[in-house]
Structures are given as C-alpha cells and as structure tokens.
Design an enzyme around this catalytic site. Structure first.
Site, PDB file in Angstrom:
ATOM      1  N   VAL A 172      36.946  45.809  39.306  1.00  0.00           N
ATOM      2  CA  VAL A 172      35.742  45.565  40.105  1.00  0.00           C
ATOM      3  C   VAL A 172      35.916  44.293  40.928  1.00  0.00           C
ATOM      4  O   VAL A 172      35.680  44.280  42.144  1.00  0.00           O
ATOM      5  CB  VAL A 172      34.489  45.503  39.192  1.00  0.00           C
ATOM      6  CG1 VAL A 172      33.307  44.889  39.908  1.00  0.00           C
ATOM      7  CG2 VAL A 172      34.147  46.897  38.680  1.00  0.00           C
ATOM      8  N   GLU A 173      36.335  43.219  40.285  1.00  0.00           N
ATOM      9  CA  GLU A 173      36.493  41.953  41.007  1.00  0.00           C
ATOM     10  C   GLU A 173      37.623  42.027  42.037  1.00  0.00           C
ATOM     11  O   GLU A 173      37.482  41.526  43.160  1.00  0.00           O
ATOM     12  CB  GLU A 173      36.755  40.805  40.032  1.00  0.00           C
ATOM     13  CG  GLU A 173      36.884  39.478  40.725  1.00  0.00           C
ATOM     14  CD  GLU A 173      35.967  38.415  40.172  1.00  0.00           C
ATOM     15  OE1 GLU A 173      36.008  37.311  40.714  1.00  0.00           O
ATOM     16  OE2 GLU A 173      35.218  38.684  39.224  1.00  0.00           O
ATOM     17  N   SER A 174      38.715  42.658  41.690  1.00  0.00           N
ATOM     18  CA  SER A 174      39.848  42.749  42.617  1.00  0.00           C
ATOM     19  C   SER A 174      39.502  43.533  43.872  1.00  0.00           C
ATOM     20  O   SER A 174      39.783  43.104  44.997  1.00  0.00           O
ATOM     21  CB  SER A 174      41.052  43.396  41.925  1.00  0.00           C
ATOM     22  OG  SER A 174      41.509  42.584  40.864  1.00  0.00           O
ATOM     23  N   SER A 207      36.873  41.654  46.004  1.00  0.00           N
ATOM     24  CA  SER A 207      37.468  40.471  46.630  1.00  0.00           C
ATOM     25  C   SER A 207      38.333  40.839  47.827  1.00  0.00           C
ATOM     26  O   SER A 207      38.305  40.142  48.855  1.00  0.00           O
ATOM     27  CB  SER A 207      38.300  39.689  45.604  1.00  0.00           C
ATOM     28  OG  SER A 207      37.476  39.176  44.589  1.00  0.00           O
TER      29      SER A 207
END
Length: 131
Positions: free
Chosen positions: A55-57, A60
């Site tokens: 999710v963060e990757s 981002s």
C-alpha cells in the site's frame, strides 16, 4: 519507466517482496506479486505487513510521479485494513489519488486476488517536500 523509478522497484523492500510494477502514472499505479513463502506469517496466510508495505509503496510511487520535479514525497500515515486472507496466487494493488494538495496527498490502494475479491484496502497520507 524512468531509470530512477526502475531503481526504486529493483532494490530494497520492493525487490525483496518480489513486486512487479505493471502500470505507473500520476493518476494510477498498479503493482502485483505472486504470493510465496516469504510473504506468509506462521499460520500460512499473507502477513499484514506485506499489505501495508505494498500500500505504501504503490501510493508513494504515484504521489512522486504527480509531484515530479517539484519535490519529494514521504509517507506520514498508513491505514491498511485486511479484509480477506490469501495463501497463494497473484495479488494486485491499484493506487489512485483521493486528494492532491500543495502540502499533502491522500491515496487509496485496493488489493485484490485473481478472482477480483477484495483482500486489503489502505489509505496513505503523504507529505510533499520542496526540493
């Protein structure tokens, strides 16, 4: 795909998780991976930390694409919900922006399995840092 983006995908956690970048743009990012033993927790299902990382990757990367040469982005909040367990197969994450402002962005990421069932869903808030 730019060399800088390729470098991000081909190193560190993204490489260790075996993530594939299927689509990259300022309005949508698609990443996928084949579930393997390295993704599983002791009960044989994908570890929640894998979902949080994906999710963060993906958020981002999309946020960085949108901000471009105006600066860099860093995650400041990640709220990921685990909806269904997965033990095998190909999982796909699709990241889209909810809000993009001068100082922050908010992205939604939905992870599905091969049958298009919802596996996890997360929101990432990112800070836009000036160059």
């Amino acid at each position: 795909m730019t060399d800088a983006v390729r470098d991000v995908v081909d190193q560190g956690l993204t490489k260790a998780l075996g993530l594939r970048l299927d689509e990259l743009g300022p309005d949508r990012v698609v990443m996928s991976w084949t579930v393997g033993e390295q993704h599983l927790q002791p009960y044989g299902i994908v570890h929640g930390g894998v979902y949080c990382s994906v999710v963060e990757s993906s958020a981002s990367l999309g946020a960085a694409m949108w901000l471009g040469d105006r600066g860099k982005v860093v995650g400041v909040a990640n709220n990921t919900n685990f909806l269904r367990s997965a033990r095998e197969g190909i999982l796909t994450a699709v990241a889209t922006p909810i809000h993009r402002g001068r100082s922050q962005q908010l992205w939604l990421v939905e992870i599905t399995d091969e049958q298009q069932r919802a596996i996890a869903r997360g929101e990432v808030r990112l800070q836009n840092l000036s160059s």
